[in-house]
Design a protein around this motif. Sequence first.
Motif, PDB file in Angstrom:
ATOM      1  N   ALA A   6      -1.996   8.171  -1.941  1.00  0.00           N
ATOM      2  CA  ALA A   6      -1.169   7.073  -1.459  1.00  0.00           C
ATOM      3  C   ALA A   6      -0.257   7.600  -0.362  1.00  0.00           C
ATOM      4  O   ALA A   6      -0.084   8.809  -0.215  1.00  0.00           O
ATOM      5  N   THR A   7       0.273   6.692   0.391  1.00  0.00           N
ATOM      6  CA  THR A   7       1.231   7.093   1.415  1.00  0.00           C
ATOM      7  C   THR A   7       2.607   6.616   0.993  1.00  0.00           C
ATOM      8  O   THR A   7       2.809   5.449   0.695  1.00  0.00           O
ATOM      9  N   ILE A   8       3.525   7.561   0.889  1.00  0.00           N
ATOM     10  CA  ILE A   8       4.902   7.183   0.592  1.00  0.00           C
ATOM     11  C   ILE A   8       5.760   7.702   1.737  1.00  0.00           C
ATOM     12  O   ILE A   8       5.782   8.902   1.999  1.00  0.00           O
ATOM     13  N   ASN A   9       6.422   6.763   2.401  1.00  0.00           N
ATOM     14  CA  ASN A   9       7.338   7.155   3.467  1.00  0.00           C
ATOM     15  C   ASN A   9       6.652   8.049   4.503  1.00  0.00           C
ATOM     16  O   ASN A   9       7.196   9.045   4.958  1.00  0.00           O
TER      17      ASN A   9
ATOM     18  N   VAL B 111      -1.130  10.444  -6.522  1.00  0.00           N
ATOM     19  CA  VAL B 111      -0.386   9.799  -7.612  1.00  0.00           C
ATOM     20  C   VAL B 111      -1.356   9.359  -8.713  1.00  0.00           C
ATOM     21  O   VAL B 111      -2.543   9.190  -8.460  1.00  0.00           O
TER      22      VAL B 111
ATOM     23  N   GLY C  74       1.799   5.693 -10.709  1.00  0.00           N
ATOM     24  CA  GLY C  74       2.594   6.016  -9.526  1.00  0.00           C
ATOM     25  C   GLY C  74       3.336   7.343  -9.612  1.00  0.00           C
ATOM     26  O   GLY C  74       4.091   7.704  -8.714  1.00  0.00           O
ATOM     27  N   PHE C  75       3.130   8.090 -10.704  1.00  0.00           N
ATOM     28  CA  PHE C  75       3.741   9.425 -10.824  1.00  0.00           C
ATOM     29  C   PHE C  75       2.987  10.396  -9.912  1.00  0.00           C
ATOM     30  O   PHE C  75       1.747  10.407  -9.918  1.00  0.00           O
TER      31      PHE C  75
ATOM     32  N   GLN D 252      14.131  10.511  -2.808  1.00  0.00           N
ATOM     33  CA  GLN D 252      15.022   9.390  -2.456  1.00  0.00           C
ATOM     34  C   GLN D 252      14.263   8.065  -2.540  1.00  0.00           C
ATOM     35  O   GLN D 252      14.776   7.074  -3.046  1.00  0.00           O
ATOM     36  N   VAL D 253      13.036   8.089  -2.030  1.00  0.00           N
ATOM     37  CA  VAL D 253      12.228   6.864  -2.016  1.00  0.00           C
ATOM     38  C   VAL D 253      11.820   6.475  -3.434  1.00  0.00           C
ATOM     39  O   VAL D 253      11.917   5.308  -3.841  1.00  0.00           O
TER      40      VAL D 253
ATOM     41  N   ALA E 122      14.719   5.036  -5.214  1.00  0.00           N
ATOM     42  CA  ALA E 122      15.000   3.677  -4.740  1.00  0.00           C
ATOM     43  C   ALA E 122      13.985   2.679  -5.305  1.00  0.00           C
ATOM     44  O   ALA E 122      14.328   1.543  -5.637  1.00  0.00           O
ATOM     45  N   ASN E 123      12.746   3.143  -5.437  1.00  0.00           N
ATOM     46  CA  ASN E 123      11.700   2.284  -6.012  1.00  0.00           C
ATOM     47  C   ASN E 123      12.079   1.741  -7.382  1.00  0.00           C
ATOM     48  O   ASN E 123      11.670   0.652  -7.773  1.00  0.00           O
ATOM     49  N   ILE E 124      12.815   2.565  -8.153  1.00  0.00           N
ATOM     50  CA  ILE E 124      13.171   2.132  -9.503  1.00  0.00           C
ATOM     51  C   ILE E 124      14.665   1.809  -9.598  1.00  0.00           C
ATOM     52  O   ILE E 124      15.271   1.856 -10.670  1.00  0.00           O
TER      53      ILE E 124
ATOM     54  N   LYS F 227      12.132   8.282 -16.181  1.00  0.00           N
ATOM     55  CA  LYS F 227      12.679   8.045 -14.845  1.00  0.00           C
ATOM     56  C   LYS F 227      12.968   9.367 -14.136  1.00  0.00           C
ATOM     57  O   LYS F 227      12.698   9.527 -12.951  1.00  0.00           O
TER      58      LYS F 227
ATOM     59  N   TYR G 241       9.687  10.870 -13.029  1.00  0.00           N
ATOM     60  CA  TYR G 241       9.118  10.133 -11.894  1.00  0.00           C
ATOM     61  C   TYR G 241       9.782  10.555 -10.582  1.00  0.00           C
ATOM     62  O   TYR G 241       9.103  10.863  -9.598  1.00  0.00           O
TER      63      TYR G 241
END
Lengths: 171, 104
Positions: free
Chosen positions: B4-7, B13, B17-18, B31-32, B35-37, B90, B93
Amino acid sequence: MTEEKVESTAPVPNFDGGETDRKLAIICSKGNLDMAYPGLVLGNAALGEGIEVHLFFTFWGFDMITKKRMNNLKLTPLGNTAMHMPQGLGGVPGVTAMATAMMRKQIEAVGVPEVPDFLEQIVASGGHLWACKMSADMMKLEKDDLYDAVEGIINASDFIEIADGAQLLFI
Amino acid sequence: MTTATINGSEVHVDAEGFLTDYDEWTEELAQVLAANIGIELTDEHWDVIRFLREDFPRQGETATIRRTSTVGGFDTKRLFVLFPKKPAKKMAYIAGLPKPRGCV
């Protein structure tokens, strides 16, 4: 941050999804070292999942929260076929102490705390501890004799009220 | 496991999504993820996340709440405030680690 979210193609765990007012009430009725743990482990796990947890200590389970006894719970092989030793051995003096020491070591080895430490962790995680009034009366114990974080000595109907809507475990 | 592409970074993942590759994690990614959670990372959060990151290679698994408190020295109550409701998951993650395996 919203911009960054848009750029993300990864799924996001649904931590708060399916959030309900799920609640768990566990009745701890045993005072053997081995039987003290299931309630503590499950209660602690539920707290870690954001579930409201109430532990109700009754009868022999009172030993888990009685200051004088909570550090000294024991395991006996007597009447426990799962220990896989001749039943007669269980009654030999010293065997209970030996079995207890062995189990304590095994519990420690897997990083699981002793009962008082475990209760402390449960309370720090937001768990609630309750003592049974009938047991307290029978054993002539008062609030001061009990682990400090026990919130109260309550009767059976109080507990039923607290457990309203909860999933219930009797151990 | 998917890519996946994150930022802007390509990462691996799992289905939830871990992150699955320890080395693909960066502080910017954290940081992203936070923020997602719905978590905004403060210094206090960072101390916990850094402990988890340091502890993982030593242990080969993600620290539980118990370990974070006894070995990392973080107060259990605070962990529930910093990472509400499901602190262990959390924390893992955000730190780009798998969920803890231990029961306690």
